[in-house]
Design a protein around this motif. Structure first.
Motif, mmCIF file in Angstrom:
data_model
loop_
_atom_site.group_PDB
_atom_site.id
_atom_site.type_symbol
_atom_site.label_atom_id
_atom_site.label_comp_id
_atom_site.label_asym_id
_atom_site.label_seq_id
_atom_site.Cartn_x
_atom_site.Cartn_y
_atom_site.Cartn_z
ATOM 1 N N UNK A 128 -34.968 19.903 19.813
ATOM 2 C CA UNK A 128 -33.755 20.667 19.540
ATOM 3 C C UNK A 128 -32.509 19.933 20.042
ATOM 4 N N UNK A 129 -32.551 19.463 21.284
ATOM 5 C CA UNK A 129 -31.407 18.745 21.834
ATOM 6 C C UNK A 129 -31.167 17.435 21.094
ATOM 7 N N UNK A 130 -32.252 16.794 20.659
ATOM 8 C CA UNK A 130 -32.108 15.568 19.879
ATOM 9 C C UNK A 130 -31.388 15.816 18.564
ATOM 10 N N UNK A 131 -31.683 16.941 17.916
ATOM 11 C CA UNK A 131 -30.993 17.290 16.669
ATOM 12 C C UNK A 131 -29.512 17.563 16.926
ATOM 13 N N UNK A 132 -29.217 18.198 18.069
ATOM 14 C CA UNK A 132 -27.813 18.437 18.412
ATOM 15 C C UNK A 132 -27.073 17.121 18.655
ATOM 16 N N UNK A 133 -27.724 16.212 19.381
ATOM 17 C CA UNK A 133 -27.109 14.904 19.640
ATOM 18 C C UNK A 133 -26.872 14.155 18.333
ATOM 19 N N UNK A 134 -27.773 14.347 17.371
ATOM 20 C CA UNK A 134 -27.639 13.704 16.063
ATOM 21 C C UNK A 134 -26.618 14.405 15.166
ATOM 22 N N UNK A 135 -25.881 15.368 15.737
ATOM 23 C CA UNK A 135 -24.818 16.079 15.023
ATOM 24 C C UNK A 135 -25.346 16.965 13.896
ATOM 25 N N UNK A 136 -26.564 17.449 14.040
ATOM 26 C CA UNK A 136 -27.110 18.370 13.060
ATOM 27 C C UNK A 136 -26.659 19.788 13.387
ATOM 28 N N UNK A 137 -26.447 20.584 12.356
ATOM 29 C CA UNK A 137 -25.980 21.954 12.530
ATOM 30 C C UNK A 137 -27.171 22.860 12.851
ATOM 31 N N UNK A 138 -27.604 22.849 14.107
ATOM 32 C CA UNK A 138 -28.782 23.627 14.495
ATOM 33 C C UNK A 138 -28.524 24.505 15.719
ATOM 34 N N UNK A 139 -27.257 24.746 16.047
ATOM 35 C CA UNK A 139 -27.012 25.573 17.230
ATOM 36 C C UNK A 139 -27.506 26.997 17.036
ATOM 37 N N UNK A 140 -27.613 27.427 15.787
ATOM 38 C CA UNK A 140 -28.160 28.741 15.485
ATOM 39 C C UNK A 140 -29.613 28.864 15.947
ATOM 40 N N UNK A 141 -30.266 27.723 16.185
ATOM 41 C CA UNK A 141 -31.667 27.715 16.607
ATOM 42 C C UNK A 141 -31.814 28.009 18.106
ATOM 43 N N UNK A 142 -30.700 28.025 18.838
ATOM 44 C CA UNK A 142 -30.759 28.152 20.290
ATOM 45 C C UNK A 142 -31.438 29.426 20.768
ATOM 46 N N UNK A 143 -31.083 30.576 20.189
ATOM 47 C CA UNK A 143 -31.662 31.846 20.637
ATOM 48 C C UNK A 143 -33.163 31.933 20.355
ATOM 49 N N UNK A 144 -33.632 31.631 19.124
ATOM 50 C CA UNK A 144 -35.081 31.613 18.928
ATOM 51 C C UNK A 144 -35.791 30.607 19.826
ATOM 52 N N UNK A 145 -35.122 29.483 20.106
ATOM 53 C CA UNK A 145 -35.728 28.442 20.934
ATOM 54 C C UNK A 145 -35.993 28.943 22.343
ATOM 55 N N UNK A 146 -34.950 29.416 23.037
ATOM 56 C CA UNK A 146 -35.141 29.817 24.432
ATOM 57 C C UNK A 146 -36.055 31.039 24.526
ATOM 58 N N UNK A 147 -36.041 31.901 23.503
ATOM 59 C CA UNK A 147 -36.973 33.034 23.491
ATOM 60 C C UNK A 147 -38.414 32.547 23.447
ATOM 61 N N UNK A 148 -38.678 31.593 22.564
ATOM 62 C CA UNK A 148 -40.029 31.034 22.448
ATOM 63 C C UNK A 148 -40.442 30.323 23.724
ATOM 64 N N UNK A 149 -39.535 29.553 24.309
ATOM 65 C CA UNK A 149 -39.872 28.807 25.525
ATOM 66 C C UNK A 149 -40.177 29.753 26.671
ATOM 67 N N UNK A 150 -39.408 30.833 26.807
ATOM 68 C CA UNK A 150 -39.683 31.799 27.868
ATOM 69 C C UNK A 150 -41.045 32.466 27.675
ATOM 70 N N UNK A 151 -41.390 32.784 26.441
ATOM 71 C CA UNK A 151 -42.713 33.357 26.165
ATOM 72 C C UNK A 151 -43.810 32.339 26.466
ATOM 73 N N UNK A 152 -43.586 31.102 26.063
ATOM 74 C CA UNK A 152 -44.566 30.033 26.281
ATOM 75 C C UNK A 152 -44.803 29.807 27.773
ATOM 76 N N UNK A 153 -43.723 29.681 28.536
ATOM 77 C CA UNK A 153 -43.869 29.422 29.971
ATOM 78 C C UNK A 153 -44.371 30.651 30.707
#
Length: 382
Positions: free
Chosen positions: A156-181
């Protein structure tokens, strides 16, 4: 044969502290992303109200001016806006989670900063876990889960660094990571220890790391596909005039006995605002396809590397072990998706359903096979 080093308890304890610290910061990032979406929603409502008010004033002012001049007040015919078919390439992207709101954008930037900090803590936990036993940090389900999570965030961070429009992915991402951990530390946790002799191989670094990288990228593809289905439904309603006031009018006209249709309409009333801020269905579909197509060769290599390791460890390349079978099923499912994407009549929603089913096979191959099915891959324990 090299003698396995004893576990370093101090490093293992540091790893545990770091993983809990990462979870705390991920929680703060989650709350910041929630604020980003909430303020973006308020901004969208405000812009809509302002646009309606401005249009009314302009129309009224024109009519009044015409009347004062002694002429007849004539209302201009409203311009007809022709919208493209749902999912077409020229449907514009939404404004993003912040919805053009300055305050929402600030919270979004805070969320990204917190995600970077939690990623550093998370990665440090994985590294210290590896140092505690001087081996690859993915020898059991707990270690695989934590490494998988940090790899998803890295993608996800790599896509942001590459200037991809993926900030909308942030909320699903951290939700999934919290469930995973959360699942990792509460259910899958295993004390830091050495592995059985069969796993002491350089193939552990090659085979399992490829599986983790593949899964992390496939998660991004699956999330994009799921949101594509919601956004495509929103665009279809947009074409039919069943959004906003049109959706409320449609809901009022629906008979009470059509409970399922009314439930869908009521759900759309609450989801249309966030859906309008996502990238277009075409953009989401393209992102999912590119990720899945790029990662598919790596997943293929993962299976081949596993077969080579199996021959070295057990004396056979393929033995129809449950893990081997479901890895192959996952490969076939993604192959079907890629084929469907290139086949007329199967693009769009049909191919998206196949992609989600394929990722479901990947998840079952990890959790279901490891926990509920006994096989040669079970000796590492939960």
């Amino acid at each position: 044969m090299p003698i396995a080093a004893a576990a370093n308890e101090n490093m293992a304890n540091i790893s545990n502290v770091l993983i809990y610290s990462a979870m705390a910061v991920y929680t703060l990032a989650f709350l910041a992303h929630i604020a980003e979406w909430v303020f973006g929603s308020r901004s969208a409502v405000g812009r809509t109200a302002a646009a309606i008010t401005t249009e009314a004033k302009t129309t009224g002012g024109t009519a009044a001016a015409s009347a004062k001049a002694g002429g007849t007040a004539v209302l201009e015919r409203p311009k007809v806006v022709t919208r493209n078919v749902a999912g077409s390439r020229d449907v514009p992207d939404g404004p993003g989670a912040a919805g053009g709101s300055e305050k929402g954008d600030v919270y979004g930037r805070i969320a990204i900063s917190l995600t970077v900090l939690s990623f550093l803590l998370h990665a440090s936990s994985v590294v210290t876990r590896a140092l505690s036993v001087e081996r690859a940090p993915w020898g059991n389900m707990y270690e695989f889960s934590t490494t998988f999570g940090v790899t998803v965030v890295a993608v996800y961070l790599g896509l942001l660094v590459a200037k991809k429009n993926v900030r909308w992915l942030g909320l699903p991402l951290v939700t999934t990571i919290l469930l995973d951990l959360g699942l990792a530390v509460s259910v899958l946790y295993t004390e830091s220890d050495q592995l059985v002799p069969a796993l002491h191989s350089y193939w552990l670094w090659i085979h399992v790391s490829c599986a983790i990288i593949s899964g992390a990228a496939l998660w991004v593809g699956a999330c994009s596909t799921l949101l594509y289905l919601f956004r495509d439904g929103y665009e279809a309603r947009l074409v039919e005039g069943r959004t906003g006031a049109g959706l409320r009018r449609y809901l009022n006209e629906l008979p009470q006995d059509r409970k399922y249709a009314r439930l869908k309409a009521k759900t759309a009333l609450y989801t249309d605002n966030p859906m309008a801020r996502l990238p277009s269905a075409a953009t989401l579909d393209k992102l999912a396809y590119r990720i899945n197509a790029t990662v598919f060769p790596l997943w293929t290599f993962t299976i081949v590397a596993g077969a080579i390791w199996a021959e070295a460890a057990w004396g056979r390349y393929w033995g129809w072990d449950p893990k081997e079978v479901w890895s192959f099923i996952t490969w076939v499912a993604y192959a079907c998706y890629l084929h469907a994407r290139a086949t007329a009549g199967w693009k769009g929603r049909k191919a998206a359903y196949i992609a989600l089913a394929a990722f479901g096979c990947y998840i079952f191959n990890y959790y279901g096979v490891n926990i509920f099915v006994t096989g040669k891959h079970s000796y590492a324990g939960v």
